[in-house]
Write a protein that holds these residues in place. Structure first.
Motif, short mmCIF file in Angstrom:
data_model
loop_
_atom_site.label_atom_id
_atom_site.label_comp_id
_atom_site.label_asym_id
_atom_site.label_seq_id
_atom_site.Cartn_x
_atom_site.Cartn_y
_atom_site.Cartn_z
N HIS A 3 4.11 4.05 15.32
CA HIS A 3 3.42 3.76 13.89
C HIS A 3 2.86 5.35 13.38
CE1 HIS A 3 3.25 -0.24 12.72
NE2 HIS A 3 2.55 -0.72 13.45
N SER A 4 3.98 6.26 12.93
CA SER A 4 3.27 7.44 12.63
C SER A 4 2.85 7.32 11.29
CB SER A 4 4.45 8.30 12.76
OG SER A 4 5.67 7.95 12.13
N LEU A 5 3.59 6.56 10.30
CA LEU A 5 3.03 6.31 8.98
C LEU A 5 1.96 5.31 8.79
CD1 LEU A 5 3.62 7.54 6.05
CD2 LEU A 5 5.26 5.67 5.86
N ASP A 6 0.58 5.86 8.10
CA ASP A 6 -0.26 4.63 7.97
C ASP A 6 0.21 3.76 6.90
OD1 ASP A 6 -2.47 3.58 7.53
OD2 ASP A 6 -3.76 5.47 7.10
N ASP A 7 -0.41 2.62 7.23
CA ASP A 7 0.16 1.36 6.64
C ASP A 7 -0.39 1.35 4.95
OD1 ASP A 7 1.26 0.37 8.66
OD2 ASP A 7 -0.75 -0.87 9.23
N GLY A 8 -1.31 2.25 4.94
CA GLY A 8 -2.07 2.40 3.35
C GLY A 8 -0.91 3.24 2.49
N TYR A 9 -0.20 4.31 3.14
CA TYR A 9 0.79 5.06 2.51
C TYR A 9 2.14 4.29 2.02
CZ TYR A 9 -1.58 9.48 3.46
OH TYR A 9 -2.41 10.54 3.67
N ALA A 10 2.24 3.15 2.94
CA ALA A 10 3.37 2.30 2.68
C ALA A 10 3.06 1.50 1.52
CB ALA A 10 3.55 1.63 4.08
N GLU A 11 1.86 0.90 1.44
CA GLU A 11 1.38 -0.01 0.10
C GLU A 11 1.21 0.77 -0.98
OE1 GLU A 11 -2.31 -1.43 1.63
OE2 GLU A 11 -1.54 -2.75 3.17
N ALA A 12 0.75 1.95 -0.90
CA ALA A 12 0.80 2.67 -2.07
C ALA A 12 2.16 3.02 -2.91
CB ALA A 12 0.04 4.25 -1.92
N ALA A 13 3.15 3.30 -1.79
CA ALA A 13 4.73 3.77 -2.35
C ALA A 13 5.24 2.49 -2.88
CB ALA A 13 5.45 4.04 -1.08
N ALA A 14 4.91 1.13 -2.30
CA ALA A 14 5.45 -0.21 -2.90
C ALA A 14 4.79 -0.59 -4.10
CB ALA A 14 5.20 -1.16 -1.60
N ARG A 15 3.55 -0.27 -4.24
CA ARG A 15 3.05 -0.31 -5.71
C ARG A 15 3.59 0.62 -6.70
NH1 ARG A 15 -1.99 -0.56 -2.67
NH2 ARG A 15 -2.35 1.53 -3.33
N LYS A 16 3.87 1.57 -6.62
CA LYS A 16 4.57 2.73 -7.34
C LYS A 16 5.89 2.33 -7.70
CE LYS A 16 2.23 6.74 -6.30
NZ LYS A 16 2.48 8.31 -5.75
N ARG A 17 6.75 1.67 -6.76
CA ARG A 17 7.86 1.12 -6.99
C ARG A 17 8.02 -0.13 -7.72
NH1 ARG A 17 8.82 2.76 -1.41
NH2 ARG A 17 8.34 0.61 -0.79
N ALA A 18 6.96 -1.08 -7.39
CA ALA A 18 6.65 -2.44 -8.27
C ALA A 18 6.46 -1.87 -9.65
CB ALA A 18 5.55 -3.14 -7.67
N ALA A 19 5.70 -0.87 -10.00
CA ALA A 19 5.20 -0.55 -11.26
C ALA A 19 6.47 0.26 -12.02
CB ALA A 19 3.85 0.16 -11.25
N GLY A 20 7.44 0.73 -11.35
CA GLY A 20 8.58 1.23 -11.78
C GLY A 20 8.35 3.00 -11.99
N GLU A 21 7.31 3.50 -11.33
CA GLU A 21 7.10 4.79 -11.23
C GLU A 21 8.05 5.44 -10.31
OE1 GLU A 21 3.07 5.70 -10.58
OE2 GLU A 21 2.35 4.44 -12.35
#
Length: 271
Positions: A3-21
């Motif tokens: 688990h090297s990547l914090d779950d919070g980073y993965a959630e933030a990246a998902a939100r950006k992709r969902a918003a089209g950024e």
């Protein structure tokens, strides 16, 4: 390591992709935008240079055509002016012969001199008036305080009016400015920065010739209010002026002398 990547980073990246950024960093986006702007600017400059290169020969040709036209018209005007001068001299000679044949006397010649209808020569004074070496904006003090002109180092039309009037009052018999003979109908006006004498523009330096008793004319003018006015312009604003006594001056006839009110008499003198 599982688990090297914090779950919070993965959630933030998902939100950006969902918003089209885009997930691209801001610095990279800025560099790409700058590069696109530079490419567009270079394209505009290249197109402009190409158009200027294409139109340059046309502009140069039109400019040369205008210069050639000005030269032709100037030569034609000079030729017409020479013709007018010759015809005027011929008319003046015929008038003098007619006056002599009809009993005219020396008074007719005197009237011609005073009216500026004939060319004259004789002793007098030469007055040269020129702009200051560094004509620039001045203050509102001195003889030009209410003139409304900002560039007080330039010779103005009213300055030349005072100079000419002072010479007449000092005893001048004939006066010219830069070769333009003055008469009782002459006008000295301004058009922008240019001085007009009978609607003909003059350029500095302004050379004023006045026929008369040279020494007395020079002394009387320099002691007159108009001569002192010229001294004030020289002292306060740097306007250059010099006066000299000349043994022989030659002044041309006025370009046109129009009789406005006089009419030939049809009655015979019975006295």
């Amino acid at each position: 390591m599982d688990h090297s990547l914090d779950d919070g980073y993965a959630e933030a990246a998902a939100r950006k992709r969902a918003a089209g950024e885009s997930g691209m960093p801001k610095t990279v986006r800025a560099k790409l935008g700058l590069a696109a702007g530079l490419v567009l600017a270079a394209l505009v400059v290249t197109v402009g240079a190409a158009q200027a290169r294409v139109s340059a020969p046309v502009v140069a040709k039109e400019r040369q055509e205008l210069i050639d036209r000005i030269d032709r018209e100037t030569a034609a005007a000079d030729k017409l002016e020479d013709t007018v001068d010759k015809l005027r001299a011929e008319v003046s000679a015929r008038q003098r012969r007619a006056l002599r044949h009809s009993g005219g006397d020396s008074r007719a010649d005197l009237v011609g001199v005073l009216a500026g209808a004939v060319d004259v020569h004789g002793p007098g004074v030469k007055l040269v008036v020129d702009d200051a070496k560094e004509a620039g904006s001045g203050g509102g003090d001195g003889p030009r305080g209410t003139s409304g002109f900002s560039d007080t180092g330039r010779v103005r039309d009213r300055d030349m009016q005072r100079v000419v009037n002072g010479l007449w009052q000092s005893g001048a018999e004939a006066v010219s400015i830069n070769g333009q003979r003055l008469t009782a109908l002459s006008a000295i006006r301004a058009a922008g920065d240019a001085i007009l004498v009978d609607n003909r523009p003059l350029v500095p330096p302004y050379t004023v010739l006045a026929v008369g008793d040279g020494n007395e004319l020079s002394t009387r003018f320099q002691d007159s209010p108009d001569g002192l006015y010229l001294d004030a312009l020289r002292d306060n604003y740097g306007i250059r002026a010099s006066i000299s006594v000349e043994s022989d001056l030659r002044l041309p006839a006025a370009p046109s002398v129009i009789v406005r009110t006089a009419q030939p008499s049809t009655e015979k003198d019975t006295s």
